[in-house]
Design a protein around this motif. Structure first.
Motif, PDB file in Angstrom:
ATOM      1  N   ALA A   1      -2.665  16.918 -18.426  1.00 31.21           N
ATOM      2  CA  ALA A   1      -3.920  16.906 -19.185  1.00 31.21           C
ATOM      3  C   ALA A   1      -4.559  18.293 -19.197  1.00 31.21           C
ATOM      4  O   ALA A   1      -5.010  18.775 -20.237  1.00 31.21           O
ATOM      5  CB  ALA A   1      -4.882  15.886 -18.581  1.00 31.21           C
ATOM      6  N   ILE A   2      -4.564  18.951 -18.026  1.00 28.13           N
ATOM      7  CA  ILE A   2      -5.160  20.290 -17.959  1.00 28.13           C
ATOM      8  C   ILE A   2      -4.386  21.259 -18.849  1.00 28.13           C
ATOM      9  O   ILE A   2      -4.958  22.028 -19.614  1.00 28.13           O
ATOM     10  CB  ILE A   2      -5.201  20.786 -16.497  1.00 28.13           C
TER      11      ILE A   2
ATOM     12  N   LEU B   1      -5.229  20.638 -22.479  1.00 28.85           N
ATOM     13  CA  LEU B   1      -6.577  21.084 -22.802  1.00 28.85           C
ATOM     14  C   LEU B   1      -6.631  22.614 -22.914  1.00 28.85           C
ATOM     15  O   LEU B   1      -7.200  23.174 -23.852  1.00 28.85           O
ATOM     16  CB  LEU B   1      -7.541  20.597 -21.716  1.00 28.85           C
ATOM     17  N   LEU B   2      -5.975  23.285 -21.967  1.00 31.25           N
ATOM     18  CA  LEU B   2      -5.960  24.751 -22.008  1.00 31.25           C
ATOM     19  C   LEU B   2      -5.251  25.232 -23.266  1.00 31.25           C
ATOM     20  O   LEU B   2      -5.667  26.198 -23.908  1.00 31.25           O
ATOM     21  CB  LEU B   2      -5.273  25.316 -20.760  1.00 31.25           C
TER      22      LEU B   2
ATOM     23  N   ILE C   1      -0.065   8.096  -6.427  1.00 33.89           N
ATOM     24  CA  ILE C   1      -1.021   9.214  -6.433  1.00 33.89           C
ATOM     25  C   ILE C   1      -0.369  10.520  -6.907  1.00 33.89           C
ATOM     26  O   ILE C   1      -0.921  11.189  -7.786  1.00 33.89           O
ATOM     27  CB  ILE C   1      -1.712   9.354  -5.065  1.00 33.89           C
TER      28      ILE C   1
ATOM     29  N   MET D   1       0.829  -1.210   0.000  1.00 27.55           N
ATOM     30  CA  MET D   1       0.000   0.000   0.000  1.00 27.55           C
ATOM     31  C   MET D   1       0.857   1.252   0.000  1.00 27.55           C
ATOM     32  O   MET D   1       0.411   2.336  -0.390  1.00 27.55           O
ATOM     33  CB  MET D   1      -0.906   0.012   1.237  1.00 27.55           C
ATOM     34  N   ALA D   2       2.113   1.092   0.429  1.00 25.39           N
ATOM     35  CA  ALA D   2       2.990   2.266   0.485  1.00 25.39           C
ATOM     36  C   ALA D   2       3.215   2.846  -0.907  1.00 25.39           C
ATOM     37  O   ALA D   2       3.577   4.019  -1.046  1.00 25.39           O
ATOM     38  CB  ALA D   2       4.320   1.885   1.123  1.00 25.39           C
TER      39      ALA D   2
ATOM     40  N   ILE E   1      -7.613  24.826 -26.198  1.00 24.48           N
ATOM     41  CA  ILE E   1      -8.662  25.856 -26.221  1.00 24.48           C
ATOM     42  C   ILE E   1      -8.076  27.172 -26.720  1.00 24.48           C
ATOM     43  O   ILE E   1      -8.654  27.845 -27.567  1.00 24.48           O
ATOM     44  CB  ILE E   1      -9.277  26.020 -24.816  1.00 24.48           C
ATOM     45  N   SER E   2      -6.877  27.515 -26.217  1.00 25.39           N
ATOM     46  CA  SER E   2      -6.273  28.784 -26.632  1.00 25.39           C
ATOM     47  C   SER E   2      -5.954  28.792 -28.116  1.00 25.39           C
ATOM     48  O   SER E   2      -5.974  29.838 -28.754  1.00 25.39           O
ATOM     49  CB  SER E   2      -4.988  29.033 -25.859  1.00 25.39           C
TER      50      SER E   2
ATOM     51  N   LEU F   1       1.148   3.787  -2.839  1.00 23.78           N
ATOM     52  CA  LEU F   1       0.221   4.921  -3.043  1.00 23.78           C
ATOM     53  C   LEU F   1       0.942   6.250  -2.946  1.00 23.78           C
ATOM     54  O   LEU F   1       0.622   7.200  -3.651  1.00 23.78           O
ATOM     55  CB  LEU F   1      -0.887   4.876  -1.986  1.00 23.78           C
ATOM     56  N   TYR F   2       1.939   6.298  -2.057  1.00 21.35           N
ATOM     57  CA  TYR F   2       2.644   7.569  -1.861  1.00 21.35           C
ATOM     58  C   TYR F   2       3.350   8.028  -3.131  1.00 21.35           C
ATOM     59  O   TYR F   2       3.664   9.195  -3.310  1.00 21.35           O
ATOM     60  CB  TYR F   2       3.647   7.448  -0.712  1.00 21.35           C
TER      61      TYR F   2
ATOM     62  N   CYS G   1      -2.540  14.538 -14.361  1.00 22.93           N
ATOM     63  CA  CYS G   1      -3.702  15.429 -14.361  1.00 22.93           C
ATOM     64  C   CYS G   1      -3.286  16.844 -14.758  1.00 22.93           C
ATOM     65  O   CYS G   1      -3.942  17.497 -15.570  1.00 22.93           O
ATOM     66  CB  CYS G   1      -4.348  15.422 -12.971  1.00 22.93           C
TER      67      CYS G   1
ATOM     68  N   ALA H   1      -0.186  10.310 -10.575  1.00 24.33           N
ATOM     69  CA  ALA H   1      -1.488  10.562 -11.191  1.00 24.33           C
ATOM     70  C   ALA H   1      -1.765  12.066 -11.250  1.00 24.33           C
ATOM     71  O   ALA H   1      -2.280  12.579 -12.233  1.00 24.33           O
ATOM     72  CB  ALA H   1      -2.590   9.857 -10.404  1.00 24.33           C
ATOM     73  N   LEU H   2      -1.372  12.756 -10.173  1.00 22.11           N
ATOM     74  CA  LEU H   2      -1.575  14.212 -10.151  1.00 22.11           C
ATOM     75  C   LEU H   2      -0.774  14.898 -11.245  1.00 22.11           C
ATOM     76  O   LEU H   2      -1.250  15.823 -11.904  1.00 22.11           O
ATOM     77  CB  LEU H   2      -1.169  14.777  -8.788  1.00 22.11           C
TER      78      LEU H   2
END
Lengths: 67, 817
Positions: A18-19, A22-23, A8, A1-2, A26-27, A4-5, A15, A11-12
């Motif tokens: 991806a943002i 996408l921005l 995660i 489970m460690a 759009i621009s 996860l540190y 993210c 994954a961020l």
């Protein structure tokens, strides 16, 4: 489970990427016309006459293309 | 736009295959499309459809999801009117030339009704020689085209688009357009960030909720909270900023709007979650905060997008003026852009052209068509010394005229100004949700403070968390979504049946209307003269007579001629001459025929009888000295008009007729349709005064119109419709624009507006009911925070689901025809 540190935060990072993408999209105006693109991707394209600048420069082709 | 799979069948046999208007009786116009003969309603549609079919682009008709607009004129476009755009100085205002001589231009296109139109225009232009790129932006109705002006001058591109049935104009970038585009991109960015954030935070939230049920180590719980925090924080500060700023802006002006409780809920829930994360206690609501933000932004984005799409397509009165004028400069006629005209210039207006500016006639006599100004069909005869007005059309013969004033002092500009003043005095409806918002805020704040105080006495440790759960549970998600979700869905359904909802809250205003006022010409009627009756005076068969008449009328541009355009003309008419203000004469079979006013016929046949009566517009026909017939013309009402008027009355609205026409036609039509209140001979100002009077008496007025003269009153009415074929100015003022040619759409819109009001009320009742039940429970400490979060989401989803019911189309036409 460690794990996860690490997983995660990774994954961020994705993210954030991806943002950013996408921005940027759009621009650069890729989402200016949502209705048309939504329709176009589903429309049957029976008529493959595409605006092709090389073909247009050739008078013979353009004559035959003419209505 | 629905995908083609859902496209409705656009081939009712009674309606024009091209534009969806009713086909006039006895008219047999057909165009073979995909091997099947399709009925057309007029020569204009016929020409456009033949061109589309003839150039192998028939699949357009299978792909489209809406009817096309009816072409403005029957005649093929005249290239001449666009030749002014070949002038480099004028072209430079909306195009650029690169070093290889290739030009890139932007045009604004009127009449684009669906995505298939963009396909048609792009493909049709791509086949023209010299065009290297043609791209249509549907959202802005803008065409970007790159071409070689040597092979394809700009004027021919304009004419080509005109031939396809669209109205091209130069696209000028201006501050308002740029701002609207900026706004659109900002909205989209906020929505995108909220969407991605929602997925990410949602993932963590599932783990957190599962952990709460199954048990989870505190360290992992802390980790998940700590990673949710920055994502949710970004969404709150980036995406939800618009709610905070709007709430603050309104608060400064002392107005309490829905954005205030929304901001409070987002802000408080986020702050509480941050507190819980730092202290490792309580409960986090990051997922609820982000989902709520996303759903609200989505509803607003959809709403705003459908409104903005038509914000600039129909601009102002000036768009009806020609862009160029012929003016006398140093003893020569030169064509200059209209803007360069000055008072005291002498201009030349050819037959069929629009008059560019208010002017006084110096030479020539003609007739000017002022239908758009006053609803009169027949043109006004003018001669030397008379004043002609910008925006009217010169029908018969070339005129030389002296420019009197600048555009800004013209009658058209005055009309534009009354439009602007009408907009200012339009009754503003306070949205139901906003009215609720003000006491709602007071309510929650009181309850929260009360709860906190009471629990402080009982159990100081829990007071904070219980007060917080009251705040969260009272989060007005469902309340805030209730109206926009319903409006967006209703507007969507209307759009797919050919009605564009242009303004915010238009549906809400319409549902409360008590009066429906109709304009006559072009709204209840077809707006063009047709043959109503042939009264023979001699022995000639009506058919032969009409054929000869049609042959003569082919030589005329007068509005009367359009009544004959569908009749097959007799061959062999010679020496046809058009006499301004009188009629036509020509030789057929060696004999002289005349067609026109009584006086004109009497010059040949002295015993030509008196005009029968004034119920129709009569023209006489004679052969040499023999009177042949009276042909009676009138503007027939639209086929569906009686049904529509009846249905509206049965729905409990008072119907009135308000027309600029001064003839007997108004009262006659009203009697035929059973309309009791008729007001004729109204100037735009009188129309406005009439509506104001009704409004002051407490009525909510809906208005249906089409002309330039209707524009101010459309702007003033509580809710307004512009019918198909309406002038740009009228469309720009209307709350609803009917694209297809069917008045029945008014009924459909009325029904939808009432249905929408019901759904909004159901939503509000549900949302308030939920809060009223849940708040006491929360205040008593019975609701664990996770149940509060789930309850909140479910109640929002229920509101959204209920609103989706509005998306179902209920077709009025289908049930009546």
């Amino acid at each position: 489970m460690a794990s996860l540190y690490i997983l995660i935060p990774v994954a961020l990072v994705f993210c954030v990427i991806a943002i950013k993408l996408l921005l940027w999209a759009i621009s650069s105006g890729q989402y200016e016309d949502l209705d048309k693109e939504a329709w176009r991707i589903l429309a049957d394209e029976e008529d493959p006459v595409e605006p092709d600048s090389d073909a247009k420069d050739n008078p013979a082709t353009s004559e035959s293309d003419k209505q | 736009m629905p995908p083609p799979a859902e496209a409705r069948q656009l081939d009712s046999p009674q309606l024009c295959f091209h534009c969806g208007e009713h086909i006039p009786a006895n008219l047999e116009l057909r165009v073979a499309i995909d091997g099947e003969p399709r009925a057309m309603c007029c020569q204009g549609c016929c020409a456009v459809a033949s061109l589309i079919a003839g150039s192998g682009l028939e699949s357009f008709y299978r792909q489209r999801t809406n009817y096309n607009e009816r072409p403005a004129s029957d005649a093929p476009s005249n290239l001449e009117q666009y030749e002014v755009y070949d002038d480099p100085a004028l072209a430079a205002t909306f195009s650029t030339t690169d070093d290889q001589g290739r030009v890139e231009a932007s045009l604004l296109l009127g009449g684009i009704s669906c995505a298939a139109c963009t396909w048609l225009i792009e493909h049709s232009l791509a086949r023209c020689p010299g065009v290297s790129r043609a791209l249509v932006n549907l959202q802005q109705s803008r065409l970007d085209i790159a071409f070689d002006p040597e092979q394809m001058p700009l004027s021919r591109i304009f004419a080509h688009i005109d031939d396809l049935g669209y109205r091209p104009r130069p696209y000028h970038t201006n501050a308002a357009r740029q701002q609207s585009q900026q706004q659109y991109r900002t909205d989209l960015r906020r929505l995108a960030v909220a969407g991605l954030g929602m997925m990410q935070v949602g993932m963590f939230a599932i783990a957190l909720h599962a952990g709460e049920i199954q048990g989870m180590e505190a360290s992992y719980q802390a980790l998940l909270r700590w990673v949710s925090l920055p994502v949710a924080g970004f969404v709150v500060f980036y995406s939800a900023r618009s709610f905070f700023s709007s709430a603050w802006r309104h608060l400064q002006r002392g107005a309490l709007v829905m954005d205030l409780p929304v901001s409070l809920a987002i802000g408080m829930a986020f702050a509480a979650s941050v507190w819980a994360t730092f202290t490792g206690t309580g409960q986090v609501y990051f997922d609820s905060v982000v989902m709520f933000t996303f759903l609200l932004l989505l509803a607003r984005f959809l709403e705003r997008r459908s409104q903005q799409r038509h914000l600039f397509t129909w601009s102002d009165a000036q768009s009806s003026l020609p862009c160029a004028a012929t003016v006398r400069r140093s003893e020569q006629w030169v064509t200059v852009p209209r803007m360069q005209l000055q008072p005291q210039d002498t201009i030349l207006i050819k037959a069929g052209e629009s008059i560019p500016v208010d002017a006084r006639i110096l030479q020539g006599s003609s007739e000017v068509k002022e239908a758009a100004f006053n609803g009169e069909h027949l043109p006004r005869p003018v001669t030397t010394g008379d004043t002609i007005y910008a925006g009217t059309v010169n029908v018969d013969a070339a005129l030389q005229a002296l420019v009197l004033v600048d555009y800004k002092d013209s009658r058209l500009a005055a009309l534009q100004r009354s439009v602007e003043s009408a907009q200012m005095s339009k009754p503003r409806l306070t949205v139901l949700a906003d009215r609720i918002a003000s006491w709602f805020i007071a309510g929650i704040l009181l309850v929260t403070v009360g709860t906190a105080l009471v629990w402080w006495q009982i159990a100081p440790d829990e007071a904070f968390w219980i007060a917080l759960s009251v705040l969260v549970i009272s989060c007005p998600c469902a309340l805030a979504l209730a109206t926009p979700a319903a409006l967006t869905n209703a507007a969507n359904a209307l759009r797919s049946s050919g009605v564009i909802v242009r303004t915010e809250n238009a549906l809400e205003s319409l549902s409360g209307c008590t009066h429906l006022l109709f304009d006559k010409t072009g709204t209840l009627t077809e707006g063009a003269l047709t043959i109503a009756e042939v009264r023979p005076l001699g022995d000639m068969q009506p058919d032969t007579l009409l054929a000869i008449g049609a042959a003569l009328q082919r030589f005329s541009t007068h509005p009367v001629a359009s009544a004959f355009s569908a009749i097959e003309a007799a061959t062999g008419c010679e020496q046809v001459k058009y006499c301004v203000g009188a009629g036509l004469e020509g030789r057929y079979d060696g004999q002289l025929y005349r067609m026109g006013s009584q006086q004109f016929c009497r010059e040949l046949a002295a015993d030509f009888p008196e005009t029968p009566d004034s119920s129709l517009y009569w023209i006489g026909v004679c052969r040499q000295n023999v009177p042949l017939a009276w042909i009676g013309l009138n503007d027939v009402e639209r086929q569906e008009a009686p049904d529509v008027v009846n249905t509206v009355r049965n729905m409990g609205l008072k119907v009135e007729l308000l027309t600029g026409d001064s003839s007997d036609q108004g009262p006659l039509l009203a009697r035929k349709l059973g309309i009791e209140t008729v007001t004729t001979n109204q100037t735009p100002q009188q129309k406005m005064a009439h509506v104001k009077e009704l409004q002051q008496a407490g009525a909510a007025v809906a208005m249906v119109g089409d002309g330039l003269n209707d524009a101010p009153v459309l702007g003033l009415a509580d809710a307004s419709f512009a019918v198909s074929g309406a002038t740009d100015l009228a469309r720009s003022q209307a709350d609803f624009v009917i694209v297809g040619g069917n008045l029945g759409n008014i009924i459909e819109t009325l029904n939808k507006a009432r249905q929408c009001r019901r759904v909004v009320r159901q939503n509000l009742v549900w949302a308030l009911g939920y809060n009223v039940c849940a708040i006491p429970l929360a205040a008593l400490g019975f609701v664990p925070p996770w149940a509060a979060a789930i309850g909140m989401s479910l109640s929002s989803l229920l509101v959204v689901g209920n609103s989706m019911r509005l998306n179902r189309r209920t077709s009025w036409q289908a049930s009546t025809y």
